[in-house]
Write an enzyme that holds these catalytic residues in place. Structure first.
Site, PDB file in Angstrom:
ATOM      1  N   SER A  63      -1.393  55.776  -0.431  1.00 29.96           N
ATOM      2  CA  SER A  63       0.026  55.909  -0.092  1.00 29.96           C
ATOM      3  C   SER A  63       0.730  56.871  -1.027  1.00 29.96           C
ATOM      4  CB  SER A  63       0.710  54.538  -0.124  1.00 29.96           C
ATOM      5  OG  SER A  63       0.247  53.720   0.926  1.00 29.96           O
ATOM      6  N   ASP A  72      -1.794  51.360  -4.644  1.00 21.95           N
ATOM      7  CA  ASP A  72      -2.328  52.066  -3.481  1.00 21.95           C
ATOM      8  C   ASP A  72      -2.295  53.578  -3.681  1.00 21.95           C
ATOM      9  OD1 ASP A  72      -3.050  52.995  -1.012  1.00 21.95           O
ATOM     10  OD2 ASP A  72      -1.564  51.856   0.122  1.00 21.95           O
ATOM     11  N   GLN A  90       0.619  47.012  -3.213  1.00 20.48           N
ATOM     12  CA  GLN A  90       1.313  48.254  -2.853  1.00 20.48           C
ATOM     13  C   GLN A  90       1.442  49.206  -4.036  1.00 20.48           C
ATOM     14  OE1 GLN A  90       5.031  46.998  -1.096  1.00 20.48           O
ATOM     15  NE2 GLN A  90       4.158  46.913   0.969  1.00 20.48           N
ATOM     16  N   ARG A 132      -4.385  46.857   2.084  1.00 20.09           N
ATOM     17  CA  ARG A 132      -2.976  47.096   2.377  1.00 20.09           C
ATOM     18  C   ARG A 132      -2.242  45.743   2.459  1.00 20.09           C
ATOM     19  NH1 ARG A 132      -1.930  52.357   4.771  1.00 20.09           N
ATOM     20  NH2 ARG A 132      -2.870  53.791   3.299  1.00 20.09           N
ATOM     21  N   TYR A 179      -3.592  50.715   9.352  1.00 20.37           N
ATOM     22  CA  TYR A 179      -4.050  52.012   9.838  1.00 20.37           C
ATOM     23  C   TYR A 179      -4.012  52.055  11.358  1.00 20.37           C
ATOM     24  CZ  TYR A 179      -5.941  52.721   5.128  1.00 20.37           C
ATOM     25  OH  TYR A 179      -6.074  52.857   3.784  1.00 20.37           O
TER      26      TYR A 179
END
Length: 373
Positions: A132, A129, A126, A121, A229
């Protein structure tokens, strides 16, 4: 560099790991694309669309023959990959903690398995990912599933026959899925509240127009985990949260739970006693049901009714929005490989930061520290 796109074999999996859009982009990098016939059918993508984008479409054997990279949504069985190039990359969501035997089979076959859910992360990752992108859709779909099971309307309605009160929705766990659930429930007109163990989410909840429900003035909170997280709560916090939630949840019509801890069973957020305190006709959607469940009594793949309360435990929620989920997943995979594509070598070359984080197997053995610890 041949990239193979496989038809998913897992039960209920409707997504696909590449779309005509990403096929064109891979070809522009200089790769050759082979797509297994029917791979995109359940995501509303015809074989002809892949062919028009420049891919060859054929049976599994032809698709895999000489492939240097194999793309998947869920990890394929090692035994089903005969014919790929030595040391081929397997790039997919590999579920390495639960599928240890499959990971060992990848190592034994000499494949380099890259688990996309282990993507760090960090800012530059991003766009790669998958957790997500898929969680975003899960949060949205969870609210729609709740609305479908709920026997009343979500928004307040003023009619000549009287007023209908707005539904009260409570979101537990304010990560990507939780934030989207809040936004979706708000758009449908519900009165929304939310909670999380991470204090930093309070402002995010308020920014979406929902009411934050937080334990106050309790020492020993350890809600901030690593990598963005949530971590585990202290015993003092767990007791205080249970008391707070018990009083709040009894007044709710809709509850969405989203809490997960990577590599471990999902934390229990709602007990059977708390379910029993809810009004008949209420609905709980447990997005963590496949990892053991946040809700006592939830059953993976089923909608169960306990004391008049429906507990929804659909499996593989992103796959229930297969077309959009596939588009986002495929872009994640393309963004990943494109970021490391070496034009001179004609192939991707990983760096240590991301490569070491996601690589499970290499050189005939398991190499990822998270699996060796």
């Amino acid at each position: 560099m041949k990239i193979a796109v496989l038809k998913e074999q897992a039960d209920g999996e409707r997504r696909v790991s590449a779309t005509p859009e990403t096929v064109k982009k891979f070809i522009a990098l200089g790769a050759t694309l082979a797509v297994e016939a029917g791979a995109g059918e359940t995501a509303s993508i015809a074989d002809a669309a892949y062919a028009d984008a420049g891919a060859s479409v054929g049976d599994r054997a032809a698709t895999l023959a000489g492939a240097d990279i194999v793309l998947g949504v869920q990890g394929p069985d090692a035994a089903s990959l005969a014919g790929v190039a030595p040391g081929a990359w397997i790039v997919a969501s590999l579920n390495p903690f639960a599928e240890r035997a499959r990971t060992e089979a990848y190592a034994a076959a000499g494949y380099e398995a890259l688990a996309m859910e282990f993507m760090p992360r960090i800012t530059r990752a991003q766009s790669m990912d998958i957790l997500s992108s898929q969680s975003n859709l899960s949060g949205y779909k969870a609210v729609l599933d709740a609305a479908a099971e709920y026997g009343r309307a979500f928004p307040m309605m003023m009619t000549a026959a009287g007023t209908i009160s707005a539904a009260k929705a409570f979101v537990m766990g304010v990560g990507v899925a939780g934030l989207q659930a809040i936004a979706t429930a708000r758009r449908l007109g519900a009165q929304v509240s939310a909670t999380d163990v991470r204090a930093a989410t309070r402002e995010q909840i308020q920014s979406l127009g929902a009411k934050p429900i937080f334990v106050e003035n309790v020492a020993g909170i350890e809600g901030e985990g690593t990598g963005g997280y949530a971590g585990e709560m202290s015993p003092e916090y767990q007791a205080a949260q249970a008391e707070l939630v018990s009083g709040h949840i009894a007044k709710q019509d809709i509850v969405i739970t989203t809490a997960l801890i990577p590599g471990r069973a999902a934390p229990r957020l709602i007990t059977a006693a708390q379910v029993a305190s809810m009004k008949p006709g209420s609905v709980i959607v447990d997005l963590a049901v496949e990892q053991g469940g946040n809700v006592e009594g939830s059953v993976a793949g089923e909608v169960v009714v306990v004391n008049g309360v429906k507990i929804v435990g659909h499996r593989n929620v992103p796959s229930r929005l297969a077309t959009d989920a596939s588009a986002l997943f495929a872009r994640n995979l393309y963004n990943f490989l494109n970021a490391f594509w070496d034009k001179e070598a004609g192939k991707p070359v990983l760096d240590a930061e991301i490569g070491d984080a996601i690589r499970l197997t290499q050189g005939g053995k398991i190499v990822n520290p998270r699996l060796l610890s």
